[in-house]
Scaffold this motif. Structure first.
Motif, PDB file in Angstrom:
ATOM      1  N   ALA A 202      39.749 -69.871 -40.732  1.00  7.83           N
ATOM      2  CA  ALA A 202      40.188 -68.612 -40.082  1.00  7.83           C
ATOM      3  C   ALA A 202      40.921 -68.631 -38.762  1.00  7.83           C
ATOM      4  N   GLU A 203      41.816 -67.974 -38.570  1.00  3.42           N
ATOM      5  CA  GLU A 203      42.505 -67.836 -37.186  1.00  3.42           C
ATOM      6  C   GLU A 203      42.612 -66.486 -36.995  1.00  3.42           C
ATOM      7  N   ASP A 207      42.513 -63.359 -42.253  1.00  3.27           N
ATOM      8  CA  ASP A 207      42.008 -64.568 -43.055  1.00  3.27           C
ATOM      9  C   ASP A 207      40.610 -64.200 -43.836  1.00  3.27           C
ATOM     10  N   TRP A 208      39.831 -63.645 -43.482  1.00  5.23           N
ATOM     11  CA  TRP A 208      38.520 -63.230 -43.919  1.00  5.23           C
ATOM     12  C   TRP A 208      38.461 -61.855 -44.615  1.00  5.23           C
ATOM     13  N   TRP A 212      42.686 -64.053 -51.178  1.00  4.59           N
ATOM     14  CA  TRP A 212      43.705 -65.179 -50.985  1.00  4.59           C
ATOM     15  C   TRP A 212      45.232 -64.650 -51.890  1.00  4.59           C
TER      16      TRP A 212
END
Length: 239
Positions: A202-203, A207-208, A212
């Motif tokens: 994760a950036e 991302d979480w 997806w």
């Protein structure tokens, strides 16, 4: 002192989930007796392989295709969708709950999916015999949260389970975890980020928080959303 053993000769392992539910319908029983036997990996059970020798992935899919692993596939919605969208990938699913396996087999037969193999049992038995660095991607989707603190050691994201998974994953392999339980998110990050053999990818918050790109919603996620719980999607890479 001699270790206690199961009926198949295996050392005793505590198992805390459900294995059986309602009585299977006749068609489901037939699939358990025939379809499952055709797609079950050989050499996984202790009765077949008491020496716990590594199984040959080439015997599962003869063309050397990438192998993915789904741990606890529930009703199998996600695994079916992934198999249909990735016909050049072989997917191994583990699920000890007989009713979930039976439901999945019926659906798989209807959709004529042929790139899945199913171990209807404890994922630990399969992880025992998977060759080192043989799995390209693994999924742990909505695992049992075991919410009471005294039961946290039963969660999959603990060294007892993740150590053999790490051994089976190829360098660079992806491990995806989805859960709607905030404490399971905390627990997973606490354990996975402390390991030197994985990195969290994760950036940014999206991302979480966002699924997806190839995500297929499971019935467990649909229930979580109906009950106003927030799904989280964690992605780790095997170093």
């Amino acid at each position: 002192m001699t270790e206690p053993t199961r009926e198949d000769g295996a050392p005793w392992r505590n198992f805390y989930g459900r294995r059986h539910g309602k009585t299977l319908r006749s068609g489901q029983k037939q699939h358990m007796q025939t379809t499952l036997q055709e797609i079950a990996p050989r050499g996984v059970t202790w009765a077949e392989n008491p020496a716990r020798a590594a199984i040959d992935p080439g015997a599962l899919f003869a063309d050397g295709r990438p192998l993915w692993l789904e741990i606890g596939f529930g009703g199998g919605e996600h695994m079916l969708a992934q198999a249909a969208a990735n016909r050049d990938v072989g997917i191994i699913g583990c699920e000890p709950y007989v009713n979930g396996v039976a439901m999945f087999l019926s659906q798989m037969a209807r959709e004529e999916i042929d790139n899945i193999r199913v171990h209807a049992g404890d994922a630990r038995d399969l992880l025992d015999v998977l060759p080192e660095a043989s799995i390209d991607r693994a999924f742990l989707l909505y695992p049992d949260p075991w919410p009471k603190k005294r039961h946290h050691r039963r969660r999959f994201v603990n060294p007892e389970f993740v150590d053999p998974l790490a051994r089976a994953l190829k360098p660079g392999a992806i491990f995806r975890v989805a859960t709607d339980i905030p404490d399971y998110v905390r627990h997973t990050l606490e354990h996975m980020c402390a390991r030197p053999d994985f990195e969290w990818l994760a950036e940014r918050p999206a991302d979480w928080r966002e699924p997806w790109a190839d995500w297929h919603r499971t019935r467990y996620e649909a229930k979580a959303i109906r009950e106003e719980r927030t799904p989280h999607y964690l992605t780790f890479r095997r170093l």
